[in-house]
Design a protein around this motif. Structure first.
Motif, PDB file in Angstrom:
ATOM      1  N   TRP A  65       0.691  -1.117   0.067  1.00 45.07           N
ATOM      2  CA  TRP A  65       0.063  -0.063  -0.065  1.00 45.07           C
ATOM      3  C   TRP A  65       1.067   1.249  -0.036  1.00 45.07           C
ATOM      4  CZ3 TRP A  65      -5.246  -0.094   2.690  1.00 45.07           C
ATOM      5  CH2 TRP A  65      -5.869  -1.129   2.669  1.00 45.07           C
ATOM      6  N   GLN A  67       1.887   5.124   0.365  1.00 42.26           N
ATOM      7  CA  GLN A  67       1.377   6.159   1.401  1.00 42.26           C
ATOM      8  C   GLN A  67       1.189   7.418   0.998  1.00 42.26           C
ATOM      9  OE1 GLN A  67       0.889   4.685   4.819  1.00 42.26           O
ATOM     10  NE2 GLN A  67       0.522   3.133   3.142  1.00 42.26           N
ATOM     11  N   TRP A  84      -2.783   4.744  11.321  1.00 39.54           N
ATOM     12  CA  TRP A  84      -2.587   5.093   9.724  1.00 39.54           C
ATOM     13  C   TRP A  84      -1.979   6.252   9.669  1.00 39.54           C
ATOM     14  CZ3 TRP A  84      -2.253   0.450   8.034  1.00 39.54           C
ATOM     15  CH2 TRP A  84      -3.104  -0.798   8.596  1.00 39.54           C
ATOM     16  N   GLU A  93       5.660   2.818   1.959  1.00 37.36           N
ATOM     17  CA  GLU A  93       4.664   1.791   1.596  1.00 37.36           C
ATOM     18  C   GLU A  93       4.569   0.728   2.707  1.00 37.36           C
ATOM     19  OE1 GLU A  93       5.655   0.062  -2.273  1.00 37.36           O
ATOM     20  OE2 GLU A  93       7.209  -1.395  -1.072  1.00 37.36           O
TER      21      GLU A  93
END
Length: 129
Positions: A65, A67, A84, A93
């Motif tokens: 993922w 960022q 998060w 990531e």
């Protein structure tokens, strides 16, 4: 015990710990620390990849993922839940899995050139935004 197995054991222990009461709760631990950019950061990225491969064998494939989108959302003033918000500022990531009611993320915190590079593991009840 090899280094990957040792970190996987730490992640397993992290998943079984009680999360802080109230709100979503999360735990983040440093699995490994490197000193400075360059080879130390490269080594931690390679270690993260090795751990991610082993976790993917158990929890399924999980593409990293990025960022950047979360950092842009934060910059626009959007409320991003913890952990998060902090993770997107520290990592470029993450590898993320859902394990039952928990979310597990691993990533390399190497965005601050004046700080040590760190391999992080996070467990939380809060789904990624």
């Amino acid at each position: 015990m090899d280094v990957v197995a040792r970190h996987l054991a730490t992640i397993d222990r992290l998943r079984t710990r009680d999360l802080p009461a109230g709100g979503a709760g999360h735990h983040t631990v440093e699995l490994e620390t490197g000193h400075g950019p360059g080879p130390a950061a490269d080594d931690l990225h390679a270690l993260r990849e090795s751990i991610a491969q082993r976790l993917a064998a158990h929890w399924g494939e999980a593409p990293p993922w990025g960022q950047l989108t979360l950092r842009l959302r934060l910059a626009r003033g959007e409320d991003i839940p913890e952990p998060w918000a902090t993770l997107c500022l520290r990592t470029d990531e993450l590898d993320v899995w859902q394990a039952g009611t928990l979310w597990l993320a691993i990533g390399v915190a190497d965005r601050d050139e004046s700080d040590e590079t760190r391999l992080l593991a996070t467990v939380t009840r809060t789904a990624p935004p």
